[in-house]
Design a protein around this motif. Sequence first.
Motif, short mmCIF file in Angstrom:
data_model
loop_
_atom_site.label_atom_id
_atom_site.label_comp_id
_atom_site.label_asym_id
_atom_site.label_seq_id
_atom_site.Cartn_x
_atom_site.Cartn_y
_atom_site.Cartn_z
N SER A 161 0.79 -1.34 0.00
CA SER A 161 -0.01 0.04 -0.18
C SER A 161 1.02 1.47 0.17
O SER A 161 0.67 2.19 -0.79
CB SER A 161 -0.85 -0.03 1.31
OG SER A 161 -1.47 1.14 1.40
N GLU A 162 1.98 1.20 0.85
CA GLU A 162 2.86 2.28 0.80
C GLU A 162 3.90 2.03 1.38
O GLU A 162 4.33 0.88 2.21
CB GLU A 162 2.06 3.68 1.58
CG GLU A 162 1.95 3.30 3.11
CD GLU A 162 1.55 4.48 3.86
OE1 GLU A 162 0.73 5.45 3.42
OE2 GLU A 162 1.74 4.51 5.11
N MET A 163 5.31 2.77 1.34
CA MET A 163 6.40 2.86 1.94
C MET A 163 6.73 4.04 2.40
O MET A 163 6.75 5.12 1.89
CB MET A 163 7.46 2.46 0.93
CG MET A 163 8.84 2.17 1.69
SD MET A 163 10.16 1.61 0.48
CE MET A 163 10.22 2.81 -0.59
N ILE A 164 7.11 4.05 3.78
CA ILE A 164 7.50 5.17 4.62
C ILE A 164 8.75 5.21 5.37
O ILE A 164 9.29 3.89 5.41
CB ILE A 164 6.50 5.85 5.62
CG1 ILE A 164 6.21 4.50 6.64
CG2 ILE A 164 5.28 5.98 4.75
CD1 ILE A 164 5.09 4.91 7.58
N GLN A 165 9.30 6.02 5.90
CA GLN A 165 10.62 5.79 6.87
C GLN A 165 10.38 6.29 8.02
O GLN A 165 9.72 7.30 8.38
CB GLN A 165 11.76 6.42 6.23
CG GLN A 165 12.21 5.89 4.78
CD GLN A 165 13.87 6.05 4.52
OE1 GLN A 165 14.43 6.57 5.45
NE2 GLN A 165 14.23 5.87 3.33
N LEU A 166 10.57 5.58 9.23
CA LEU A 166 10.30 6.11 10.55
C LEU A 166 11.84 5.93 11.36
O LEU A 166 12.69 5.26 10.82
CB LEU A 166 9.20 4.87 11.16
CG LEU A 166 8.16 4.69 10.53
CD1 LEU A 166 7.16 3.53 11.27
CD2 LEU A 166 7.26 5.93 10.65
N GLY A 191 21.32 3.13 8.88
CA GLY A 191 21.05 2.50 10.39
C GLY A 191 20.46 3.45 11.02
O GLY A 191 19.91 3.24 12.12
N ARG A 192 19.96 4.80 10.41
CA ARG A 192 19.20 5.86 11.27
C ARG A 192 17.69 5.78 11.17
O ARG A 192 17.25 6.21 11.94
CB ARG A 192 19.70 7.21 10.78
CG ARG A 192 21.29 7.36 10.95
CD ARG A 192 21.60 8.87 10.52
NE ARG A 192 21.03 9.88 11.27
CZ ARG A 192 20.71 11.25 10.78
NH1 ARG A 192 21.57 11.43 9.65
NH2 ARG A 192 20.20 11.87 11.52
N GLN A 193 17.37 5.18 10.15
CA GLN A 193 15.96 5.12 9.76
C GLN A 193 15.38 3.56 9.41
O GLN A 193 16.19 2.74 9.20
CB GLN A 193 15.51 5.96 8.88
CG GLN A 193 15.67 7.75 9.31
CD GLN A 193 14.97 8.58 8.16
OE1 GLN A 193 15.16 8.35 7.02
NE2 GLN A 193 14.00 9.35 8.55
#
Length: 207
Positions: A161-166, A191-193
């Motif tokens: 459905s979607e791709m995000i970065q956390l 390695g930060r997100q």
Amino acid sequence: MRNKRGLVCILAGLVLILAACGLTVYNMVDEKQAGENVAKALEHLRTQTIEPGELELPENILPVYELAPEIDMPTVEIDGHAYVGYIDIPTLGLNLPVMSEWTYPKMKIAPCKYWGSVYLDNMVICAHNYVNHFGKLGNIAVGAPVTFTDVEGNVFEYTVSEMIQLWPNQTLEMVKGLDWDLTLFTCDRSGRQRITVRCVRVEEAVS
């Protein structure tokens, strides 16, 4: 004095270069071992898992997970580790076993169930960013198919459905929300997100 300082700087630089080379070699060996681990586990898992369609129920009888979706996902033990099934991401060429729970040592072997259950449509799977684990996850496209097969041969089909970065501290954001039936995540190369892929269930999944 100036020459001595220059020599110290050169030696310090060489130490840093050697340390970087050593880390690179370590990571390459670690990643190679990870690939061998998933291949071995997947081979064993496929031999011990009921193949999709092998156990056909009469039309008027529902699978146990549909009658009681809150049940624990069944597992198969391989080399002392419990697995809940395997995940297929054909567009990335990935077919990976999934462990029943996550720890950092377990993630060096295979992707792990981080949260939830496939039966409750809230499962979260985490993996290292090794190329042969979830290292290519950032290349997935919206609409790509994803399939999870449990150890009883039940198949659950999804589309991305979607791709995000956390950020690493956004743990609640990783597991909350009823809009996604399956979530996959891994670290980005820095390695930060956390590269986070949200998937929704396809209604006509095979079982």
